[in-house]
Design a protein around this motif. Structure first.
Motif, PDB file in Angstrom:
ATOM      1  N   SER A  54      22.568  57.068  16.330  1.00 55.24           N
ATOM      2  CA  SER A  54      21.883  55.927  15.973  1.00 55.24           C
ATOM      3  C   SER A  54      23.300  54.802  15.994  1.00 55.24           C
ATOM      4  O   SER A  54      24.333  55.357  14.993  1.00 55.24           O
ATOM      5  CB  SER A  54      21.853  54.975  14.400  1.00 55.24           C
ATOM      6  N   PRO A  55      23.830  53.675  15.738  1.00 51.71           N
ATOM      7  CA  PRO A  55      24.727  53.383  15.892  1.00 51.71           C
ATOM      8  C   PRO A  55      25.987  52.624  14.785  1.00 51.71           C
ATOM      9  O   PRO A  55      24.458  52.067  14.301  1.00 51.71           O
ATOM     10  CB  PRO A  55      24.348  52.307  17.464  1.00 51.71           C
ATOM     11  N   ARG A  56      26.840  52.702  15.002  1.00 53.54           N
ATOM     12  CA  ARG A  56      27.139  51.983  13.760  1.00 53.54           C
ATOM     13  C   ARG A  56      27.008  49.905  13.386  1.00 53.54           C
ATOM     14  O   ARG A  56      27.122  49.636  15.530  1.00 53.54           O
ATOM     15  CB  ARG A  56      28.957  51.782  13.477  1.00 53.54           C
ATOM     16  N   THR A  57      26.590  49.772  13.079  1.00 55.72           N
ATOM     17  CA  THR A  57      26.605  48.207  12.425  1.00 55.72           C
ATOM     18  C   THR A  57      27.145  47.440  12.657  1.00 55.72           C
ATOM     19  O   THR A  57      26.967  46.369  11.708  1.00 55.72           O
ATOM     20  CB  THR A  57      25.134  47.907  12.679  1.00 55.72           C
ATOM     21  N   ASP A  58      28.463  47.916  11.286  1.00 53.77           N
ATOM     22  CA  ASP A  58      29.226  47.618   9.958  1.00 53.77           C
ATOM     23  C   ASP A  58      31.155  48.209  10.382  1.00 53.77           C
ATOM     24  O   ASP A  58      31.386  48.812   9.040  1.00 53.77           O
ATOM     25  CB  ASP A  58      28.786  48.550   8.344  1.00 53.77           C
ATOM     26  N   GLY A  59      31.174  48.202  11.274  1.00 51.79           N
ATOM     27  CA  GLY A  59      32.955  48.704  11.696  1.00 51.79           C
ATOM     28  C   GLY A  59      33.932  47.534  11.602  1.00 51.79           C
ATOM     29  O   GLY A  59      33.187  46.362  10.096  1.00 51.79           O
ATOM     30  N   GLU A  60      34.864  48.427  10.432  1.00 49.40           N
ATOM     31  CA  GLU A  60      35.519  47.463   9.977  1.00 49.40           C
ATOM     32  C   GLU A  60      36.797  46.249  10.799  1.00 49.40           C
ATOM     33  O   GLU A  60      37.528  45.749   9.635  1.00 49.40           O
ATOM     34  CB  GLU A  60      36.679  48.467   8.868  1.00 49.40           C
ATOM     35  N   THR A  61      36.876  46.416  11.783  1.00 45.17           N
ATOM     36  CA  THR A  61      37.926  45.466  12.360  1.00 45.17           C
ATOM     37  C   THR A  61      37.000  43.964  13.060  1.00 45.17           C
ATOM     38  O   THR A  61      36.188  43.891  13.234  1.00 45.17           O
ATOM     39  CB  THR A  61      37.847  45.932  13.901  1.00 45.17           C
ATOM     40  N   SER A  62      38.053  42.542  12.632  1.00 48.80           N
ATOM     41  CA  SER A  62      37.308  41.787  13.320  1.00 48.80           C
ATOM     42  C   SER A  62      36.993  41.519  14.396  1.00 48.80           C
ATOM     43  O   SER A  62      37.591  42.095  14.707  1.00 48.80           O
ATOM     44  CB  SER A  62      37.880  41.029  12.537  1.00 48.80           C
ATOM     45  N   LEU A  63      36.030  40.581  14.569  1.00 41.09           N
ATOM     46  CA  LEU A  63      35.678  40.514  16.170  1.00 41.09           C
ATOM     47  C   LEU A  63      37.119  39.303  16.770  1.00 41.09           C
ATOM     48  O   LEU A  63      37.507  39.492  17.092  1.00 41.09           O
ATOM     49  CB  LEU A  63      35.163  39.437  15.922  1.00 41.09           C
ATOM     50  N   GLU A  64      37.616  38.926  15.560  1.00 34.94           N
ATOM     51  CA  GLU A  64      39.207  38.015  15.723  1.00 34.94           C
ATOM     52  C   GLU A  64      39.966  39.342  16.317  1.00 34.94           C
ATOM     53  O   GLU A  64      40.602  39.260  17.591  1.00 34.94           O
ATOM     54  CB  GLU A  64      39.616  37.473  15.114  1.00 34.94           C
ATOM     55  N   GLN A  65      40.122  40.373  15.731  1.00 36.69           N
ATOM     56  CA  GLN A  65      40.743  41.743  16.354  1.00 36.69           C
ATOM     57  C   GLN A  65      40.423  41.924  17.754  1.00 36.69           C
ATOM     58  O   GLN A  65      41.110  42.455  18.379  1.00 36.69           O
ATOM     59  CB  GLN A  65      41.144  42.989  14.715  1.00 36.69           C
ATOM     60  N   ALA A  66      38.966  42.425  17.667  1.00 41.70           N
ATOM     61  CA  ALA A  66      38.884  43.032  18.929  1.00 41.70           C
ATOM     62  C   ALA A  66      39.617  41.967  19.877  1.00 41.70           C
ATOM     63  O   ALA A  66      39.028  42.897  21.053  1.00 41.70           O
ATOM     64  CB  ALA A  66      37.102  43.270  18.632  1.00 41.70           C
ATOM     65  N   ILE A  67      38.832  41.080  20.174  1.00 37.58           N
ATOM     66  CA  ILE A  67      39.065  40.067  21.257  1.00 37.58           C
ATOM     67  C   ILE A  67      40.554  40.257  21.224  1.00 37.58           C
ATOM     68  O   ILE A  67      41.474  40.165  22.811  1.00 37.58           O
ATOM     69  CB  ILE A  67      38.801  38.409  21.031  1.00 37.58           C
ATOM     70  N   LEU A  68      41.682  40.764  20.349  1.00 37.48           N
ATOM     71  CA  LEU A  68      42.913  40.133  20.048  1.00 37.48           C
ATOM     72  C   LEU A  68      43.709  42.027  21.220  1.00 37.48           C
ATOM     73  O   LEU A  68      44.410  41.718  22.016  1.00 37.48           O
ATOM     74  CB  LEU A  68      44.052  40.017  19.113  1.00 37.48           C
ATOM     75  N   GLN A  69      42.730  43.103  20.771  1.00 36.58           N
ATOM     76  CA  GLN A  69      43.070  44.013  20.865  1.00 36.58           C
ATOM     77  C   GLN A  69      42.917  44.659  22.699  1.00 36.58           C
ATOM     78  O   GLN A  69      43.198  44.955  23.553  1.00 36.58           O
ATOM     79  CB  GLN A  69      42.740  45.060  20.198  1.00 36.58           C
ATOM     80  N   ARG A  70      41.732  44.114  23.182  1.00 38.21           N
ATOM     81  CA  ARG A  70      41.296  43.573  24.855  1.00 38.21           C
ATOM     82  C   ARG A  70      41.523  43.511  25.703  1.00 38.21           C
ATOM     83  O   ARG A  70      42.957  42.476  25.366  1.00 38.21           O
ATOM     84  CB  ARG A  70      39.602  43.295  24.902  1.00 38.21           C
ATOM     85  N   GLY A  71      42.415  44.362  26.263  1.00 39.55           N
ATOM     86  CA  GLY A  71      43.038  44.184  27.803  1.00 39.55           C
ATOM     87  C   GLY A  71      43.047  45.653  28.555  1.00 39.55           C
ATOM     88  O   GLY A  71      41.933  46.705  28.265  1.00 39.55           O
TER      89      GLY A  71
END
Ligand code: FMN
Length: 237
Positions: A54-71
């Protein structure tokens, strides 16, 4: 042999092995999962399916951090992704929500199909049921690298996610706008994958430079299903 002929041959082979759920065990082992991922008491289906965690739907990383970390990452550690990571990435691409899927779709027609290739073979994601079905047990990654102009990302990635489009599904309602809509939608789905990868600490690069027909053949995509994006993915080297 034509794509359709090759597909028929593969389906015939799949049928001959589907009478036993041994194939599901092989698939699970290839995905690097434990025995707990194998659904041994499911009724036999024509194409062996492997349930994903089952997929997790409660990750601890914020959307803003994910956007910054993507590269974009183009050099990978060869360690296979876990079944949980793969399932989470596939869910991000096209998983089910209470209503609809994780990526928007014009008219809710869902023209996208998601596949994954790794050392254990080729799998097709089924949103309904959050499971993968074995397409073949062939490791196509070297051939995929050649079809993707020998880009270095393909030579080390433990997995490649392919997102394909079935324009006809959208064209039935939207006619000539369908091509545009499907291309927009693949961007939504791919961005979900890339942001999910960032949250998981997994590297990825979205690639559009590849030979369409060869890639469609390698994934044994049905006629009318066109590969649009390939995403080599894995732990960064
Ligand atoms: C439509 C599209 C096609 C792309 N195709 C490739 C590709 O074939 N090979 C590749 O290495 N990167 C490809 N990229 C990734 C871009 O090179 C990358 O996003 C860009 O250099 C910006 O870097 P970043 O992703 O780290 O922000 C593609 C990106 C997009 C949006």
């Amino acid at each position: 042999m034509t794509r359709r002929g090759r597909r028929r041959r593969i389906v015939a082979v799949a049928l001959s092995v589907a009478v036993s759920l041994v194939m599901a065990g092989v698939a699970a082992a290839a995905l690097g999962s434990g025995d707990d991922a194998v659904v041994r008491d499911e009724p036999v289906r024509v194409v062996p399916a492997l349930a994903l965690p089952s997929p997790r739907t409660d990750g601890e990383t914020s959307l803003e951090q994910a956007i910054l970390q993507r590269g974009s990452v183009r050099e990978f550690d060869p360690t296979p992704l876990t079944l949980g990571q793969l399932g989470q990435l596939l869910w991000a691409a096209q998983g089910q929500r209470d209503q609809g899927r994780t990526a928007p779709s014009a008219g809710g027609l869902y023209p996208l199909e998601v596949y994954v290739a790794h050392e254990g073979g080729v799998y097709h994601y089924r949103s309904d049921g959050h499971e993968v079905a074995a397409v073949s047990s062939t490791d196509i990654r070297d051939d995929l690298a050649a079809a993707a102009l020998d880009q270095r990302a393909f030579h080390t990635a433990p997995a490649v996610i392919a997102i394909a489009g079935v324009e006809e599904r959208t064209a039935r309602k939207y006619g000539g706008r369908a091509e545009q809509y499907v291309l927009i939608e693949v961007g939504h789905a791919a961005q979900n994958v890339l942001l999910q990868a960032a949250v998981l600490g997994v590297g990825a690069v979205p690639t559009g430079a590849f030979e369409d027909d060869t890639v469609a053949e390698l994934f044994d995509m049905p006629d009318g299903t066109e590969p649009l994006y390939l995403i080599p993915i894995g732990r960064p080297a």
